[in-house]
Scaffold this motif. Structure first.
Motif, PDB file in Angstrom:
ATOM      1  N   ASP A  93       0.861  -1.179   0.000  1.00  0.00           N
ATOM      2  CA  ASP A  93       0.000   0.000   0.000  1.00  0.00           C
ATOM      3  C   ASP A  93       0.901   1.234   0.000  1.00  0.00           C
ATOM      4  O   ASP A  93       1.766   1.373   0.883  1.00  0.00           O
ATOM      5  CB  ASP A  93      -0.892  -0.023   1.245  1.00  0.00           C
ATOM      6  N   LYS A  94       0.701   2.120  -0.959  1.00  0.00           N
ATOM      7  CA  LYS A  94       1.579   3.289  -1.079  1.00  0.00           C
ATOM      8  C   LYS A  94       1.500   4.209   0.139  1.00  0.00           C
ATOM      9  O   LYS A  94       2.417   5.003   0.371  1.00  0.00           O
ATOM     10  CB  LYS A  94       1.276   4.067  -2.352  1.00  0.00           C
ATOM     11  N   ASP A  95       0.428   4.111   0.897  1.00  0.00           N
ATOM     12  CA  ASP A  95       0.277   4.953   2.087  1.00  0.00           C
ATOM     13  C   ASP A  95       0.779   4.281   3.359  1.00  0.00           C
ATOM     14  O   ASP A  95       0.731   4.875   4.432  1.00  0.00           O
ATOM     15  CB  ASP A  95      -1.198   5.346   2.269  1.00  0.00           C
ATOM     16  N   ARG A  96       1.264   3.047   3.227  1.00  0.00           N
ATOM     17  CA  ARG A  96       1.712   2.305   4.408  1.00  0.00           C
ATOM     18  C   ARG A  96       3.158   1.840   4.316  1.00  0.00           C
ATOM     19  O   ARG A  96       3.693   1.294   5.273  1.00  0.00           O
ATOM     20  CB  ARG A  96       0.824   1.079   4.643  1.00  0.00           C
ATOM     21  N   CYS A  97       3.807   2.052   3.166  1.00  0.00           N
ATOM     22  CA  CYS A  97       5.131   1.443   3.006  1.00  0.00           C
ATOM     23  C   CYS A  97       6.259   2.463   2.961  1.00  0.00           C
ATOM     24  O   CYS A  97       6.053   3.653   2.710  1.00  0.00           O
ATOM     25  CB  CYS A  97       5.166   0.545   1.764  1.00  0.00           C
ATOM     26  N   VAL A  98       7.443   1.956   3.231  1.00  0.00           N
ATOM     27  CA  VAL A  98       8.681   2.721   3.147  1.00  0.00           C
ATOM     28  C   VAL A  98       9.664   1.885   2.328  1.00  0.00           C
ATOM     29  O   VAL A  98       9.650   0.652   2.403  1.00  0.00           O
ATOM     30  CB  VAL A  98       9.249   3.030   4.554  1.00  0.00           C
ATOM     31  N   PHE A  99      10.494   2.554   1.532  1.00  0.00           N
ATOM     32  CA  PHE A  99      11.519   1.872   0.742  1.00  0.00           C
ATOM     33  C   PHE A  99      12.876   2.054   1.421  1.00  0.00           C
ATOM     34  O   PHE A  99      13.218   3.169   1.814  1.00  0.00           O
ATOM     35  CB  PHE A  99      11.597   2.455  -0.675  1.00  0.00           C
ATOM     36  N   LEU A 100      13.629   0.968   1.524  1.00  0.00           N
ATOM     37  CA  LEU A 100      14.984   1.017   2.072  1.00  0.00           C
ATOM     38  C   LEU A 100      15.965   0.551   0.999  1.00  0.00           C
ATOM     39  O   LEU A 100      15.862  -0.575   0.508  1.00  0.00           O
ATOM     40  CB  LEU A 100      15.104   0.112   3.301  1.00  0.00           C
ATOM     41  N   PHE A 101      16.898   1.418   0.645  1.00  0.00           N
ATOM     42  CA  PHE A 101      17.966   1.061  -0.284  1.00  0.00           C
ATOM     43  C   PHE A 101      19.244   0.889   0.537  1.00  0.00           C
ATOM     44  O   PHE A 101      19.773   1.853   1.089  1.00  0.00           O
ATOM     45  CB  PHE A 101      18.152   2.142  -1.345  1.00  0.00           C
ATOM     46  N   ILE A 102      19.717  -0.351   0.623  1.00  0.00           N
ATOM     47  CA  ILE A 102      20.781  -0.691   1.560  1.00  0.00           C
ATOM     48  C   ILE A 102      22.059  -1.100   0.823  1.00  0.00           C
ATOM     49  O   ILE A 102      22.095  -2.112   0.108  1.00  0.00           O
ATOM     50  CB  ILE A 102      20.322  -1.817   2.505  1.00  0.00           C
ATOM     51  N   ASP A 103      23.072  -0.281   0.972  1.00  0.00           N
ATOM     52  CA  ASP A 103      24.440  -0.601   0.542  1.00  0.00           C
ATOM     53  C   ASP A 103      24.602  -0.782  -0.973  1.00  0.00           C
ATOM     54  O   ASP A 103      25.376  -1.637  -1.421  1.00  0.00           O
ATOM     55  CB  ASP A 103      24.959  -1.826   1.296  1.00  0.00           C
ATOM     56  N   HIS A 104      23.905   0.031  -1.740  1.00  0.00           N
ATOM     57  CA  HIS A 104      24.159   0.073  -3.185  1.00  0.00           C
ATOM     58  C   HIS A 104      25.397   0.959  -3.384  1.00  0.00           C
ATOM     59  O   HIS A 104      25.307   2.118  -3.797  1.00  0.00           O
ATOM     60  CB  HIS A 104      22.948   0.626  -3.935  1.00  0.00           C
ATOM     61  N   GLN A 105      26.539   0.398  -3.066  1.00  0.00           N
ATOM     62  CA  GLN A 105      27.795   1.134  -3.038  1.00  0.00           C
ATOM     63  C   GLN A 105      28.698   0.734  -4.201  1.00  0.00           C
ATOM     64  O   GLN A 105      28.646  -0.404  -4.688  1.00  0.00           O
ATOM     65  CB  GLN A 105      28.497   0.889  -1.696  1.00  0.00           C
ATOM     66  N   ALA A 106      29.521   1.676  -4.615  1.00  0.00           N
ATOM     67  CA  ALA A 106      30.327   1.486  -5.824  1.00  0.00           C
ATOM     68  C   ALA A 106      31.213   0.247  -5.762  1.00  0.00           C
ATOM     69  O   ALA A 106      31.402  -0.442  -6.778  1.00  0.00           O
ATOM     70  CB  ALA A 106      31.181   2.734  -6.065  1.00  0.00           C
ATOM     71  N   GLY A 107      31.761  -0.044  -4.580  1.00  0.00           N
ATOM     72  CA  GLY A 107      32.598  -1.227  -4.445  1.00  0.00           C
ATOM     73  C   GLY A 107      31.790  -2.510  -4.430  1.00  0.00           C
ATOM     74  O   GLY A 107      32.093  -3.476  -5.146  1.00  0.00           O
ATOM     75  N   LEU A 108      30.734  -2.531  -3.633  1.00  0.00           N
ATOM     76  CA  LEU A 108      29.931  -3.748  -3.489  1.00  0.00           C
ATOM     77  C   LEU A 108      29.235  -4.143  -4.786  1.00  0.00           C
ATOM     78  O   LEU A 108      29.120  -5.333  -5.104  1.00  0.00           O
ATOM     79  CB  LEU A 108      28.891  -3.567  -2.381  1.00  0.00           C
ATOM     80  N   ILE A 109      28.778  -3.161  -5.544  1.00  0.00           N
ATOM     81  CA  ILE A 109      28.049  -3.476  -6.777  1.00  0.00           C
ATOM     82  C   ILE A 109      28.942  -4.218  -7.774  1.00  0.00           C
ATOM     83  O   ILE A 109      28.457  -5.001  -8.593  1.00  0.00           O
ATOM     84  CB  ILE A 109      27.452  -2.184  -7.381  1.00  0.00           C
TER      85      ILE A 109
END
Length: 203
Positions: A6-22
């Motif tokens: 539900d767009k009114d109930r959710c949160v997005f977490l972007f975790i560690d999309h880092q230049a080295g790890l990718i």
């Protein structure tokens, strides 16, 4: 039980999309993975969903966050963890998630079995509904991805790709045919032809 995003109930977490790890991601090609991550970023932006970005140990080999993500989500807080591997072990990150007041969480992370899975399981333990974006999370190989997915499913985490996430949030094409269609046109190969046909027929 079908728990819809539900767009009114959710949160997005972007975790560690880092230049080295990718650079370790091998279960997707580099162009495909970039496309998937940015599609999820633009999904969060299109629906104006609260978002939290985080990185770990940027001063080390993991490197900085890929700049395109904070550039596209300028309102999102960025939590730079000094070293905690599980983002949920960092009090500032936990506070940022709690401050959104949202109980549905969409997670993407690099690597899948670590940066996405560990916080996902921690959030389940805290009573959140957790969804992992499978194609915006990447890892060493397909077999390590599958092992992570099995672990997540055993704990009730739902696995969706960015297209399913965006569609479940949209619910009905009639809400905004042009806007939602543009999101898909931009990231789904060949969809530009469908939107072009639709636009011409409409005109």
């Amino acid at each position: 039980m079908y728990n819809r995003l539900d767009k009114d109930r959710c949160v997005f977490l972007f975790i560690d999309h880092q230049a080295g790890l990718i650079q370790l991601v091998r279960d997707f090609g580099p162009d495909e993975f970039r496309n998937n991550v940015l599609a999820l970023v633009d999904t969060a932006r299109y629906f104006d969903i609260p978002t939290v970005l985080t990185s770990s140990f940027e001063s080390g080999p993991n490197g900085p966050l890929v700049q395109e993500i904070p550039d596209r989500l300028p309102k999102a807080p960025v939590i730079r963890r000094p070293g905690e591997i599980n983002a949920m072990d960092n009090p500032d990150f936990v506070k940022a998630v709690e401050a959104t007041g949202r109980k549905q969480v969409v997670i993407s992370g690099v690597l899948t079995e670590v940066c996405a899975t560990f916080p996902a399981l921690s959030l389940v333990e805290k009573g959140y509904e957790v969804f992992v974006a499978t194609d915006a999370s990447g890892t060493f190989a397909e077999h390590t991805r599958e092992a992570a997915h099995k672990r997540l499913q055993q704990h009730g985490v739902q696995l969706l790709n960015w297209a399913a996430i965006s569609s479940e949030l949209q619910r009905d094409w009639r809400r905004d045919v042009q806007g939602f269609g543009e999101l898909w046109r931009k990231y789904v190969p060949g969809y530009w032809c469908l939107m072009q046909s639709y636009s011409q027929a409409k005109d």
